[in-house]
Design a protein around this motif. Structure first.
Motif, PDB file in Angstrom:
ATOM      1  N   ALA A 119       0.837  -1.214  -0.050  1.00 46.19           N
ATOM      2  CA  ALA A 119      -0.111  -0.043  -0.117  1.00 46.19           C
ATOM      3  C   ALA A 119       0.812   1.316   0.235  1.00 46.19           C
ATOM      4  N   PHE A 120       0.561   2.096  -0.999  1.00 48.94           N
ATOM      5  CA  PHE A 120       1.257   3.488  -0.962  1.00 48.94           C
ATOM      6  C   PHE A 120       0.316   4.533  -0.829  1.00 48.94           C
ATOM      7  N   GLN A 121       0.559   5.465   0.197  1.00 42.63           N
ATOM      8  CA  GLN A 121      -0.394   6.617   0.452  1.00 42.63           C
ATOM      9  C   GLN A 121       0.079   7.584  -0.467  1.00 42.63           C
ATOM     10  N   GLY A 122      -0.856   8.343  -0.944  1.00 36.20           N
ATOM     11  CA  GLY A 122      -0.664   9.673  -1.823  1.00 36.20           C
ATOM     12  C   GLY A 122      -1.760  10.603  -2.167  1.00 36.20           C
ATOM     13  N   ARG A 123      -1.623  11.148  -3.147  1.00 33.77           N
ATOM     14  CA  ARG A 123      -2.738  12.039  -3.345  1.00 33.77           C
ATOM     15  C   ARG A 123      -2.912  11.998  -5.320  1.00 33.77           C
ATOM     16  N   VAL A 124      -3.877  12.160  -5.704  1.00 30.61           N
ATOM     17  CA  VAL A 124      -4.151  12.384  -7.096  1.00 30.61           C
ATOM     18  C   VAL A 124      -4.353  13.991  -7.538  1.00 30.61           C
ATOM     19  N   ARG A 162     -10.116   5.068  -2.135  1.00 29.39           N
ATOM     20  CA  ARG A 162     -10.407   6.502  -1.468  1.00 29.39           C
ATOM     21  C   ARG A 162     -11.558   6.195  -0.397  1.00 29.39           C
ATOM     22  N   ASP A 163     -11.493   6.550   0.857  1.00 33.31           N
ATOM     23  CA  ASP A 163     -12.513   6.555   1.688  1.00 33.31           C
ATOM     24  C   ASP A 163     -12.948   4.817   1.883  1.00 33.31           C
ATOM     25  N   GLY A 219      -7.485  14.420  -4.948  1.00 31.40           N
ATOM     26  CA  GLY A 219      -7.557  14.297  -3.746  1.00 31.40           C
ATOM     27  C   GLY A 219      -6.850  13.367  -3.153  1.00 31.40           C
ATOM     28  N   PRO A 220      -6.866  12.923  -1.864  1.00 28.91           N
ATOM     29  CA  PRO A 220      -5.949  11.818  -1.315  1.00 28.91           C
ATOM     30  C   PRO A 220      -6.539  10.416  -1.569  1.00 28.91           C
ATOM     31  N   ALA A 221      -5.551   9.530  -1.922  1.00 33.00           N
ATOM     32  CA  ALA A 221      -6.051   8.125  -2.159  1.00 33.00           C
ATOM     33  C   ALA A 221      -4.638   6.917  -1.980  1.00 33.00           C
TER      34      ALA A 221
END
Length: 352
Positions: free
Chosen positions: A244-249, A342-343, A271-273
């Motif tokens: 899993a890699f946290q990040g943003r679009v 996302r969410d 947004g965050p993803a």
């Protein structure tokens, strides 16, 4: 035989929690469906409820369009194979197989010759024609499993229910038995429901996987859809090793928070993803400041590497030529395939 379940809820005996929580499921005639999930997900409870072995419950359970309530077991045309096989140790293999026929009411029971013929037919079907006079303790685990299946098939059920039937077998025998079971399902035209916590097992034999968590169905789909479009991160992680890699679009690209992980284009709103991927869905690139270390052994043709990205370390699988071309110092990771969430819900799939 088909199965239709609507809004099924079952409470634990102390009523403090729900063993099944608003479960709805349709299983078509002739389908092979696997119920998968961790221990306590509700798989066996759902299977036993379909068989009419447990109750009470709220909701509707129909088998071939009819409720099981009030119907004697012999009229339900359901074969059930328990996890421990439940063979009678004092009976021969032949008598174990014939048991369901022997206990039918007299007016429905075949004569002895017909029962003997049915037993001989099933012994041939399970490829144990010479073991009718043996006792369960004289059989291997795989042979006992086949006898349990033959006993469940003796009364010619239209629906076969299997509760973790391969758990006690060694890996080689498990593979042989489950391939044989799939062939048997196709040969007899059964509707089969298998409970297992082994996702590889389910992927090999079933047409559809029903993934359960905390008494609910979180996804019901063919195996290939579960891999490419898992409904939740839980489904992704349950079906195999995942990163899993946290990040943003941002403006059509996913920007990972980790250093030395390259951005990639996605068709998603800003947004965050979180990007989820398998350890082999990634490449080493000879640019950046990441540090790779050969870690562990081989998995098939791929080598396991441990890559230090800065604040954390991840394990990936790569072909040996990638190590040769990119080296193991001053590298970055290039994600080739990923599922963005996302969410807690699937946002988009990135193929490569």
């Amino acid at each position: 035989m088909s199965v239709q379940i609507q809004s099924l809820t079952r409470h634990a005996p102390n009523a403090s929690r729900k063993m099944l929580d608003d479960v709805s499921l349709t299983i078509e005639d002739g389908a092979f469906v696997a119920l998968v999930g961790p221990s306590g997900a509700g798989k066996t409870t759902l299977l036993r409820t379909i068989a009419g072995l447990d109750g009470p419950y709220e909701g509707t359970v129909l088998v071939d369009g009819r409720t099981l309530a009030g119907r004697p077991m012999r009229e339900r045309r359901i074969g059930f194979v328990f996890q421990n096989y439940a063979l009678f140790r004092h009976m021969t293999v032949a008598r174990n197989i014939a048991f369901g026929l022997d206990v039918l009411p007299r007016r429905e029971r075949p004569d002895r010759r017909a029962i003997a013929g049915r037993v001989a037919e099933l012994l041939e079907l399970i490829q144990l024609p010479m073991l009718g006079d043996a006792y369960p303790d004289q059989l291997s685990g795989g042979q006992r499993q086949r006898v349990a299946l033959a006993r469940a098939l003796a009364t010619k059920p239209g629906l076969l229910l299997l509760d973790e039937p391969f758990g006690a077998l060694d890996p080689i025998v498990r593979r042989q038995i489950r391939r044989w079971l799939r062939g048997l399902h196709d040969q007899l035209g059964l509707t089969t429901v298998l409970v297992t916590h082994d996702h590889d097992e389910a992927l090999e034999v079933a047409d559809r996987l029903v993934v359960m968590q905390n008494g609910r169905i979180v996804q019901d789909a063919p195996a290939e859809m579960l891999d490419t479009a898992p409904a939740t991160p839980f489904v992704m992680e349950f079906l195999g090793e995942a990163l899993a890699f946290q990040g943003r679009v941002v403006q059509g690209s996913f920007l990972p928070d980790d250093a030395n992980v390259l951005r990639f284009p996605v068709a998603a709103t800003d947004g965050p993803a979180t990007a989820y991927l398998r350890p082999h869905e990634i490449r080493l690139v000879a640019e950046g400041s990441g540090q790779a270390t050969v870690f562990g052994g081989w998995l098939g043709a791929m080598r396991r590497l441990e890559v230090a990205l800065g604040k954390r370390t991840v394990e990936i699988l790569v072909l040996p030529e990638q190590i040769h071309h990119a080296g193991i110092e001053g590298v970055s990771l290039d994600i080739t395939r990923a599922r963005l969430f996302r969410d807690g819900a699937l946002l988009v799939w990135k193929g490569g």
